[in-house]
Design an enzyme around this catalytic site. Structure first.
Site, PDB file in Angstrom:
ATOM      1  N   GLY A   1      43.082 -19.028 -45.678  1.00 25.86           N
ATOM      2  CA  GLY A   1      42.483 -17.819 -46.231  1.00 25.86           C
ATOM      3  C   GLY A   1      41.267 -18.136 -47.079  1.00 25.86           C
ATOM      4  NE  ARG A   2      43.565 -18.236 -52.167  1.00 26.84           N
ATOM      5  CZ  ARG A   2      44.406 -18.689 -53.081  1.00 26.84           C
ATOM      6  NH1 ARG A   2      44.207 -18.395 -54.338  1.00 26.84           N
ATOM      7  NH2 ARG A   2      45.435 -19.437 -52.738  1.00 26.84           N
TER       8      ARG A   2
ATOM      9  CD  GLN B   1      48.853  -7.929 -42.713  1.00 23.25           C
ATOM     10  OE1 GLN B   1      48.024  -7.622 -43.562  1.00 23.25           O
ATOM     11  NE2 GLN B   1      49.590  -9.017 -42.799  1.00 23.25           N
TER      12      GLN B   1
ATOM     13  N   PRO C   1      44.739 -12.990 -42.687  1.00 26.65           N
ATOM     14  CG  PRO C   1      46.653 -11.647 -42.880  1.00 26.65           C
ATOM     15  CD  PRO C   1      46.194 -13.046 -42.567  1.00 26.65           C
ATOM     16  CG  MET C   2      41.950 -13.130 -46.642  1.00 26.17           C
ATOM     17  SD  MET C   2      40.877 -14.444 -47.252  1.00 26.17           S
ATOM     18  CE  MET C   2      40.091 -15.001 -45.738  1.00 26.17           C
TER      19      MET C   2
ATOM     20  CB  CYS D   1      50.257  -6.463 -49.731  1.00 24.81           C
ATOM     21  SG  CYS D   1      48.929  -5.958 -50.827  1.00 24.81           S
TER      22      CYS D   1
ATOM     23  CG  ASN E   1      48.978 -18.385 -45.961  1.00 23.46           C
ATOM     24  OD1 ASN E   1      49.293 -17.437 -46.681  1.00 23.46           O
ATOM     25  ND2 ASN E   1      47.731 -18.813 -45.891  1.00 23.46           N
ATOM     26  N   GLY E   2      49.119 -21.104 -47.543  1.00 26.07           N
ATOM     27  CA  GLY E   2      49.056 -21.209 -48.998  1.00 26.07           C
ATOM     28  C   GLY E   2      48.426 -22.501 -49.447  1.00 26.07           C
ATOM     29  CG  ASP E   3      47.772 -23.199 -52.913  1.00 29.00           C
ATOM     30  OD1 ASP E   3      47.124 -22.141 -52.979  1.00 29.00           O
ATOM     31  OD2 ASP E   3      48.656 -23.525 -53.723  1.00 29.00           O
TER      32      ASP E   3
HETATM   33  C1  LIG Z   1      40.774 -11.223 -50.862  1.00 30.07           C
HETATM   34  C2  LIG Z   1      42.122 -11.395 -50.220  1.00 30.07           C
HETATM   35  C3  LIG Z   1      42.624 -10.377 -49.428  1.00 30.07           C
HETATM   36  C4  LIG Z   1      43.872 -10.530 -48.802  1.00 30.07           C
HETATM   37  N1  LIG Z   1      44.328  -9.550 -47.971  1.00 30.07           N
HETATM   38  C5  LIG Z   1      45.478  -9.735 -47.268  1.00 30.07           C
HETATM   39  C6  LIG Z   1      45.887  -8.809 -46.270  1.00 30.07           C
HETATM   40  O1  LIG Z   1      45.200  -7.811 -45.979  1.00 30.07           O
HETATM   41  N2  LIG Z   1      47.061  -9.056 -45.633  1.00 30.07           N
HETATM   42  C7  LIG Z   1      47.835 -10.156 -45.911  1.00 30.07           C
HETATM   43  O2  LIG Z   1      48.883 -10.327 -45.290  1.00 30.07           O
HETATM   44  N3  LIG Z   1      47.447 -11.062 -46.810  1.00 30.07           N
HETATM   45  C8  LIG Z   1      46.287 -10.884 -47.477  1.00 30.07           C
HETATM   46  N4  LIG Z   1      45.869 -11.847 -48.351  1.00 30.07           N
HETATM   47  C9  LIG Z   1      46.654 -13.083 -48.509  1.00 30.07           C
HETATM   48  C10 LIG Z   1      46.118 -14.166 -47.576  1.00 30.07           C
HETATM   49  O3  LIG Z   1      46.294 -13.794 -46.225  1.00 30.07           O
HETATM   50  C11 LIG Z   1      46.856 -15.504 -47.818  1.00 30.07           C
HETATM   51  O4  LIG Z   1      48.239 -15.312 -47.631  1.00 30.07           O
HETATM   52  C12 LIG Z   1      46.639 -16.030 -49.239  1.00 30.07           C
HETATM   53  O5  LIG Z   1      45.280 -15.934 -49.625  1.00 30.07           O
HETATM   54  C13 LIG Z   1      47.100 -17.496 -49.360  1.00 30.07           C
HETATM   55  O6  LIG Z   1      46.381 -18.320 -48.469  1.00 30.07           O
HETATM   56  P1  LIG Z   1      45.155 -19.267 -48.978  1.00 30.07           P
HETATM   57  O7  LIG Z   1      45.709 -20.123 -50.083  1.00 30.07           O
HETATM   58  O8  LIG Z   1      44.765 -20.046 -47.761  1.00 30.07           O
HETATM   59  O9  LIG Z   1      44.078 -18.342 -49.485  1.00 30.07           O
HETATM   60  C14 LIG Z   1      44.628 -11.703 -48.999  1.00 30.07           C
HETATM   61  C15 LIG Z   1      44.118 -12.708 -49.810  1.00 30.07           C
HETATM   62  C16 LIG Z   1      42.878 -12.581 -50.407  1.00 30.07           C
HETATM   63  C17 LIG Z   1      42.349 -13.703 -51.261  1.00 30.07           C
END
Ligand SMILES: Cc1cc2nc3c(=O)[nH]c(=O)nc-3n(C[C@H](O)[C@H](O)[C@H](O)COP(=O)(O)O)c2cc1C
Length: 333
Positions: free
Chosen positions: A226-227, A71, A17-18, A102, A202-204
């Site tokens: 995510g990213r 979410q 979720p982002m 968050c 999740n993460g990186d």
């Molecule tokens: C722009 C952005 C918005 C995000 N919004 C949410 C969100 O609405 N809800 C949530 O649980 N996590 C949110 N996250 C966290 C991501 O879901 C994820 O946990 C985090 O980016 C780490 O994963 P990654 O390393 O694959 O990016 C957000 C992250 C980013 C970068």
């Protein structure tokens, strides 16, 4: 395979979720690239309860996106339960997810998001109340703790399980870390061993190989990205393929990236309106163009575009140039 409640995903790859990103336009695009599950951006419980128009618009889900996890975030039981009931009865979401990760002060000062991580009892109480009030499976997405001094990850995850939560997605960072440092995957393995419900790591995860390594090292049931998927739904496709067959697909060409960015733009226009969509698309366009030679030269033109025609013109011209450059490089090689 990843199964949450009675819902079986076709693979283990999950779009994170982002906020400001994961609306129906982006989710559907990522879904078409093969994601097993897509997660919607977080939605305010109070916005739902107060029937705020913009909040309700965020609940739109195209049938083709399913299975989908929606979410919600909040800090108080009454509004959280009411919002969950609304999502349960009035949307076609498959899963209701609760945000416990968050880190943003605007959210944590309302006792929402990562603030919950300080209190496993609150987690139990709130998740139980939501689970009892709805039919759809309830899941939780959390960080590993508030700060280094307050890491209750195992207690928190077990509280979710006892309360009837059907899965946990775990981002291996504390709230204080925000996005700094490296995500801790060991804690994902520890949580996986401590609960019987599915755990999504999740993460990186930046490459398909990272996804495989995370699944192997942690034993997680799914991997959330995510990213690395920003402007890059191919990351999802390449990961699904790599996990299924061991084959590492090539990166998309500039033309392919731009074609998909225009599809994404048109979906955003259909979802919002041209004025909003073109502005929102600027950041996505920069992500789609990442890694293509010469992309800095069009950044200003992208940011100055205010209509679909202007933006598509800039992107298409850039694709033509990039294609010529690719050909030249090919011939020279
Ligand atoms: C722009 C952005 C918005 C995000 N919004 C949410 C969100 O609405 N809800 C949530 O649980 N996590 C949110 N996250 C966290 C991501 O879901 C994820 O946990 C985090 O980016 C780490 O994963 P990654 O390393 O694959 O990016 C957000 C992250 C980013 C970068």
């Amino acid at each position: 395979m990843l199964k949450i409640g009675d819902i079986e995903m076709k693979n283990q790859v999950v779009l994170a979720p982002m906020a400001g990103i994961c609306n129906s336009a982006f989710r559907l695009t990522v879904k078409e690239f093969g994601a097993g599950l897509v997660c919607a951006e977080m939605v305010s419980d109070k916005g739902i309860v107060l029937q705020n128009d913009r909040t309700l618009d965020m609940l739109y889900i195209d049938e083709r996106e399913k299975p989908l996890s929606l979410q919600i975030f909040g800090g108080e039981k009454e509004t959280l339960v009411k919002a969950a009931q609304y999502v349960d009865q009035n949307t076609n979401a498959d899963i209701i997810d609760i945000n416990m990760g968050c880190p943003v002060p605007k959210i944590t000062k309302c006792d929402a998001g990562a603030k919950w991580l300080l209190d496993p009892n609150k987690i139990y109480e709130m998740v139980s109340a939501v689970v009892d009030a709805v039919e759809k499976p309830v899941t939780v997405k959390m960080r590993m703790g508030w700060d280094e001094e307050h890491i209750f990850t195992i207690e928190n995850a077990q509280a979710v399980e006892r309360a009837g939560g059907k899965a946990i997605a775990l981002h291996g960072r504390t709230r204080v870390q925000m996005y700094e440092g490296e995500a801790n995957w060991d804690i994902i393995r520890d949580v996986k061993q401590a609960v019987n419900i599915p755990v999504i790591g999740n993460g990186d995860v930046q490459t398909p190989q990272d996804a495989k390594r995370m699944l192997e090292e942690t034993g997680a049931d799914g991997v959330m990205i995510g990213r690395a998927a920003l402007g890059n739904p191919w990351m999802i496709y390449r990961t699904v393929k790599y996990l299924q067959t061991g084959e590492l697909m090539g990166e998309p060409t500039a033309r392919e990236k731009i074609d998909v960015s225009i599809l994404h733009l048109d979906r955003l226009i259909a979802l919002k309106n041209e004025h909003i969509a073109v502005r929102e698309m600027r950041k996505h366009a920069a992500w789609y163009l990442k890694g293509i030679r010469g992309n800095a030269t069009v950044r200003n033109a992208i940011n100055e575009s205010s209509t679909r025609d202007q933006l598509v013109g800039v992107l298409t011209n850039f694709a033509d140039e990039a294609e010529m450059n690719e050909e030249k490089t090919h011939q020279a090689g």
